[in-house]
Design an enzyme around this catalytic site. Structure first.
Site, short mmCIF file in Angstrom:
data_model
loop_
_atom_site.label_atom_id
_atom_site.label_comp_id
_atom_site.label_asym_id
_atom_site.label_seq_id
_atom_site.Cartn_x
_atom_site.Cartn_y
_atom_site.Cartn_z
N ASP A 9 0.85 -1.19 0.00
CA ASP A 9 0.00 0.00 0.00
C ASP A 9 0.89 1.24 0.00
O ASP A 9 1.68 1.45 0.93
CB ASP A 9 -0.86 -0.06 1.27
CG ASP A 9 -1.83 1.09 1.39
OD1 ASP A 9 -1.67 2.11 0.67
OD2 ASP A 9 -2.75 0.99 2.21
N ASP A 33 -6.27 6.45 -5.41
CA ASP A 33 -6.71 7.83 -5.14
C ASP A 33 -7.54 7.87 -3.86
O ASP A 33 -7.30 8.70 -2.96
CB ASP A 33 -7.54 8.30 -6.35
CG ASP A 33 -7.78 9.79 -6.39
OD1 ASP A 33 -7.22 10.51 -5.55
OD2 ASP A 33 -8.55 10.24 -7.26
N SER A 120 -3.00 4.01 -14.18
CA SER A 120 -3.95 3.62 -15.26
C SER A 120 -4.30 2.14 -15.31
O SER A 120 -5.13 1.75 -16.13
CB SER A 120 -3.46 4.05 -16.66
OG SER A 120 -3.71 5.41 -16.89
N1 AR6 Z 1 -1.40 1.49 -2.96
C1 AR6 Z 1 -0.79 1.24 -4.14
N2 AR6 Z 1 -1.45 0.88 -5.25
C2 AR6 Z 1 -2.80 0.77 -5.17
C3 AR6 Z 1 -3.52 1.01 -3.98
C4 AR6 Z 1 -2.76 1.41 -2.83
N3 AR6 Z 1 -3.32 1.67 -1.66
N4 AR6 Z 1 -4.84 0.83 -4.24
C5 AR6 Z 1 -4.94 0.45 -5.52
N5 AR6 Z 1 -3.72 0.41 -6.09
P1 AR6 Z 1 -6.56 2.84 -9.88
P2 AR6 Z 1 -6.34 4.23 -12.48
C6 AR6 Z 1 -3.33 0.07 -7.47
O1 AR6 Z 1 -7.89 2.30 -10.26
O2 AR6 Z 1 -6.49 2.96 -13.20
C7 AR6 Z 1 -9.72 6.61 -9.33
O3 AR6 Z 1 -11.09 6.55 -9.04
C8 AR6 Z 1 -4.26 -0.82 -8.27
O4 AR6 Z 1 -4.02 -2.19 -7.98
O5 AR6 Z 1 -6.38 3.37 -8.51
O6 AR6 Z 1 -5.24 5.17 -12.89
C9 AR6 Z 1 -9.28 7.98 -9.79
O7 AR6 Z 1 -10.00 9.01 -9.14
C10 AR6 Z 1 -3.85 -0.49 -9.70
O8 AR6 Z 1 -2.78 -1.32 -10.12
O9 AR6 Z 1 -6.12 4.05 -10.89
C11 AR6 Z 1 -9.53 7.96 -11.26
O10 AR6 Z 1 -10.86 8.30 -11.56
C12 AR6 Z 1 -3.30 0.93 -9.61
O11 AR6 Z 1 -3.28 1.25 -8.22
C13 AR6 Z 1 -9.27 6.52 -11.62
O12 AR6 Z 1 -9.47 5.76 -10.44
C14 AR6 Z 1 -4.12 1.96 -10.33
O13 AR6 Z 1 -5.50 1.70 -10.17
C15 AR6 Z 1 -7.85 6.29 -12.07
O14 AR6 Z 1 -7.71 4.98 -12.55
#
Ligand code: AR6
Length: 167
Positions: A9, A33, A120
Site C-alpha cells: 500500500d 486515489d 492507469s
Molecule cells: N497502494 C498502491 N497501489 C494501489 C492502492 C494502494 N493503496 N490501491 C490500488 N492500487 P486505480 P487508475 C493500485 O484504479 O487505473 C480513481 O477513481 C491498483 O491495484 O487506482 O489510474 C481515480 O480518481 C492499480 O494497479 O487508478 C480515477 O478516476 C493501480 O493502483 C481513476 O481511479 C491503479 O489503479 C484512475 O484509474
C-alpha cells in the site's frame, strides 16, 4: 538512481513523494486515489480544490503537487493517467508523460525519493504489462537527480510483471 520494487500500500511509505493516480477533476475517487485521500485527510482535498480553482484541474499526462497531509510521505504528486481505449489513441505517450512529469515535479521541489503506483492499470483499464514497460522505460531514460524511485505494486499480477521486467 536506485530502483526498488515493493508490493503493498503506497500510503504507508516514508518517502519524499508518493504519486497518486488521480482524475482530471482532482476530486478523489476509488483505488489508490481513494486510499491516499482517506489516509492523508482533508488537507489533500483542500489543496486539490485550490488547484482546481486556479487552473481548472489537471489534464491527462500532466501532474500537480500537494501536501501529503497526515501521510508519512512529505508530498503527493497527482497525475492523471489515460483511460485505455485501443492503444492507438495516444495512450502510451500520455502514460509516459505521467511518469516524466511526476519526476520533473519531484526534481523541481528538490526531493530525493519518489514512489509510483501502477498508473492507469486499475479503473482506467490499461493493459498491465504494456503499462509496466512504459513505467520502467520512462524512469530509466529520464534525466533526473533523484536518488530513489520505488514502484509500488498493490496487486499480484502487477508485482509479478515488474519482477520479470526489472530483472
Ligand atoms: N497502494 C498502491 N497501489 C494501489 C492502492 C494502494 N493503496 N490501491 C490500488 N492500487 P486505480 P487508475 C493500485 O484504479 O487505473 C480513481 O477513481 C491498483 O491495484 O487506482 O489510474 C481515480 O480518481 C492499480 O494497479 O487508478 C480515477 O478516476 C493501480 O493502483 C481513476 O481511479 C491503479 O489503479 C484512475 O484509474
Amino acid at each position: 538512481m536506485e530502483i526498488e520494487l515493493i508490493r503493498g500500500d503506497i500510503t504507508n511509505l516514508e518517502v519524499d513523494v508518493i504519486v497518486n493516480a488521480a482524475n482530471t477533476e482532482l476530486r478523489g475517487g476509488g483505488g489508490v486515489d481513494g486510499a491516499i485521500h482517506r489516509a492523508g485527510g482533508e488537507e489533500i482535498a483542500e489543496a486539490c480544490d485550490k488547484i482546481r480553482e486556479s487552473q481548472g484541474g489537471c489534464p491527462v499526462g500532466e501532474a500537480v503537487i500537494t501536501t501529503a497531509g497526515k501521510l508519512p510521505a512529505k508530498f503527493v504528486v497527482h497525475t492523471v493517467g489515460p483511460v485505455w481505449q485501443d492503444g492507438k489513441s495516444g495512450e502510451p505517450a500520455l502514460l509516459r508523460n505521467c511518469y516524466l512529469n511526476s519526476l520533473k515535479l519531484a526534481v523541481e521541489n528538490q526531493l530525493d525519493s519518489i514512489a509510483f503506483p501502477n498508473i492507469s492499470t486499475g479503473v482506467y483499464g490499461y493493459p498491465k504489462r504494456a503499462a509496466a514497460e512504459i513505467a520502467i522505460q520512462a524512469v530509466r531514460t529520464s534525466d533526473n537527480t533523484l536518488k530513489k524511485v520505488i514502484y509500488v505494486c498493490f496487486d499480484d499480477e502487477n508485482f509479478r510483471i515488474y519482477q520479470q521486467l526489472l530483472n
